[in-house]
Design a protein around this motif. Sequence first.
Motif, PDB file in Angstrom:
ATOM      1  N   LYS A  81      51.007 -87.206  50.703  1.00 16.85           N
ATOM      2  CA  LYS A  81      50.830 -85.799  50.351  1.00 16.85           C
ATOM      3  C   LYS A  81      51.562 -84.908  51.367  1.00 16.85           C
ATOM      4  O   LYS A  81      52.210 -83.915  51.007  1.00 16.85           O
ATOM      5  CB  LYS A  81      49.342 -85.437  50.319  1.00 16.85           C
ATOM      6  CG  LYS A  81      48.563 -86.024  49.161  1.00 16.85           C
ATOM      7  CD  LYS A  81      48.949 -85.386  47.859  1.00 16.85           C
ATOM      8  CE  LYS A  81      47.998 -85.763  46.728  1.00 16.85           C
ATOM      9  NZ  LYS A  81      48.478 -85.296  45.408  1.00 16.85           N
ATOM     10  N   TYR A 115      47.552 -92.303  51.758  1.00 12.76           N
ATOM     11  CA  TYR A 115      47.517 -91.304  50.685  1.00 12.76           C
ATOM     12  C   TYR A 115      47.778 -89.908  51.252  1.00 12.76           C
ATOM     13  O   TYR A 115      48.623 -89.153  50.738  1.00 12.76           O
ATOM     14  CB  TYR A 115      46.150 -91.365  50.006  1.00 12.76           C
ATOM     15  CG  TYR A 115      45.862 -90.267  49.012  1.00 12.76           C
ATOM     16  CD1 TYR A 115      46.631 -90.112  47.861  1.00 12.76           C
ATOM     17  CD2 TYR A 115      44.791 -89.402  49.203  1.00 12.76           C
ATOM     18  CE1 TYR A 115      46.350 -89.115  46.941  1.00 12.76           C
ATOM     19  CE2 TYR A 115      44.502 -88.402  48.287  1.00 12.76           C
ATOM     20  CZ  TYR A 115      45.280 -88.268  47.160  1.00 12.76           C
ATOM     21  OH  TYR A 115      44.993 -87.278  46.257  1.00 12.76           O
ATOM     22  N   SER A 173      51.200 -87.581  44.614  1.00 18.90           N
ATOM     23  CA  SER A 173      51.386 -88.442  45.789  1.00 18.90           C
ATOM     24  C   SER A 173      52.337 -89.585  45.475  1.00 18.90           C
ATOM     25  O   SER A 173      53.107 -90.016  46.336  1.00 18.90           O
ATOM     26  CB  SER A 173      50.033 -88.994  46.259  1.00 18.90           C
ATOM     27  OG  SER A 173      49.377 -89.684  45.209  1.00 18.90           O
ATOM     28  N   ASP A 221      41.512 -90.542  46.427  1.00 16.96           N
ATOM     29  CA  ASP A 221      42.010 -90.758  45.070  1.00 16.96           C
ATOM     30  C   ASP A 221      43.198 -91.716  45.151  1.00 16.96           C
ATOM     31  O   ASP A 221      43.941 -91.709  46.138  1.00 16.96           O
ATOM     32  CB  ASP A 221      42.435 -89.429  44.436  1.00 16.96           C
ATOM     33  CG  ASP A 221      42.394 -89.458  42.918  1.00 16.96           C
ATOM     34  OD1 ASP A 221      41.880 -90.437  42.348  1.00 16.96           O
ATOM     35  OD2 ASP A 221      42.865 -88.495  42.280  1.00 16.96           O
ATOM     36  N   THR A 230      44.862 -83.149  45.736  1.00 12.43           N
ATOM     37  CA  THR A 230      44.088 -84.051  44.884  1.00 12.43           C
ATOM     38  C   THR A 230      43.726 -83.376  43.570  1.00 12.43           C
ATOM     39  O   THR A 230      43.794 -83.976  42.506  1.00 12.43           O
ATOM     40  CB  THR A 230      42.823 -84.509  45.620  1.00 12.43           C
ATOM     41  OG1 THR A 230      43.196 -85.122  46.864  1.00 12.43           O
ATOM     42  CG2 THR A 230      42.038 -85.514  44.791  1.00 12.43           C
ATOM     43  N   ASN A 231      43.357 -82.098  43.637  1.00 12.29           N
ATOM     44  CA  ASN A 231      42.964 -81.357  42.439  1.00 12.29           C
ATOM     45  C   ASN A 231      43.579 -79.963  42.452  1.00 12.29           C
ATOM     46  O   ASN A 231      43.824 -79.391  43.513  1.00 12.29           O
ATOM     47  CB  ASN A 231      41.435 -81.239  42.366  1.00 12.29           C
ATOM     48  CG  ASN A 231      40.768 -82.581  42.168  1.00 12.29           C
ATOM     49  OD1 ASN A 231      41.010 -83.268  41.181  1.00 12.29           O
ATOM     50  ND2 ASN A 231      39.939 -82.972  43.120  1.00 12.29           N
ATOM     51  N   ILE A 248      42.667 -82.401  50.050  1.00 13.39           N
ATOM     52  CA  ILE A 248      42.799 -83.857  50.197  1.00 13.39           C
ATOM     53  C   ILE A 248      41.425 -84.476  50.014  1.00 13.39           C
ATOM     54  O   ILE A 248      40.482 -84.150  50.749  1.00 13.39           O
ATOM     55  CB  ILE A 248      43.344 -84.243  51.589  1.00 13.39           C
ATOM     56  CG1 ILE A 248      44.758 -83.711  51.796  1.00 13.39           C
ATOM     57  CG2 ILE A 248      43.318 -85.762  51.757  1.00 13.39           C
ATOM     58  CD1 ILE A 248      45.823 -84.438  51.038  1.00 13.39           C
TER      59      ILE A 248
END
Length: 481
Positions: free
Chosen positions: A220, A216, A183, A205, A133-134, A202
Amino acid sequence: MTDSGEGMDQMNWENLHVTVAGLGVSGVPAAKVLHGLGAVVTVVDGGDGPRQQAQAEELRALGVTVRLGDGDSLPDETDLIVTAPGWPPYSPLFQVAEKLDIPIWGDVELAWRLRRPHPATGEPAPWLAITGTNGKTTTVRMLASILTAAGRRTAAVGNVGVSVLEAVLAEEPYDVLAVELSSYQLHWAPSVHPYSAVVLNIAPDHLDWHGSMEAYAADKGRIYEGNVVACVYNVADPATEELVREAEVEEGCRAVGFTLGAPALAQLGVVDGLLVDRAFIPDRRHAAAELASVEDVQPSAPHNIADALAAAALARAYGVEPRAVRDGLRAFRPDAHRIAFVAEVDGVAYVDDSKATNPHAAAASLAAYESVVWIAGGLAKGAEMDGLVAAAAPRLRAAVLMGADRAVIRAALDAHAPHLPVFELPDGVVGAAAMEAVVNAASGFAEPGDTVLLAPACASMDMFTNYGERGDLFAAAVHAL
């Protein structure tokens, strides 16, 4: 026509009818490559603005058919769709294609199928892949810096830097690629099998695109499929380890964790200010290899250290020596607007983390500082802020809120930090005037030793062109102090 999984990369592209869904940074290169291979290419795009018109004219000059203002209708005789990553699975075009059993690839899948053997090895350059996610962009650039320090010809590609199509078709071949994958891209990449890969974290988002948190996370997790040497996971985020457990990998592939604490067996971690490896050394049960010091990572914020460990794990899985990890991390400099120090004014540090566009990213940024005047707000995209604010509350000196969804953050502050001083920027103030106002308000709250931190936890488009402009205007307002 059905997708045989591995067969279409060896196919005869001549006169194959391929529909490219979407122009933009991935659609235009894909259309050019496919046209060059001899395919009959039609590009469809729902837009019809000046940008699309200019791109359409460029492609039409090559002989590519472009249909603007209609992204829903499937062109006749389509054998394959290659889509830009942003097109969601529920698009009408894809629903029709699925009924007709027409395969849908992203540009990353196309690049994987078009890889060429390296003249020195006879095999395509391996992919060391990163998602999460980041932290993706920071980690992939750290990895590329480490690989370069090790003497490998490499590039940061995929969702950053060089396009992955450009990289796999480069006239001078790469030895290894550091590949950032979103993703979206993973959803449309059914046969991509990286050499080694990591899911950094995770957090919720893009749920509107994927439909659910489970979908999601599953997209990933595709990054681990077919891994050869190591599936790298975040010890602090059990969801990433669970994705490793669910993956189908090559025999002998190992799970390797990274942690900000002392590493257990088969992990990388931190001991006495050193980044160490207990995964890729012969005597990992009784020893650890020193890779670098915490000070070699700048800035030495916890989430940056975590990203450095993930990059180091992938590099070590590829066989890079410890010295190259240290040298690569020392040479690395983060991109703009990622926890970037701007200036110190009257004993107060001002830091730009405009790239923190969701709560998970903002939480990592806030955790790096002891006493913070927090500038936040914008478009929350449906995210909740209670967990972020509850965790950060002890570190907050004050908060300065702006943007369309600032009330979501204010409600969380009222619940978890009810006595915190808060300034709210009124509606209707945008751009440079808005940033000047919030920086001045923040400077009024700050005391020597504090950090004024722009970590909005929200997207920027309600008040600024993008997060980059938001960060640039923050820096300009700080320098004006």
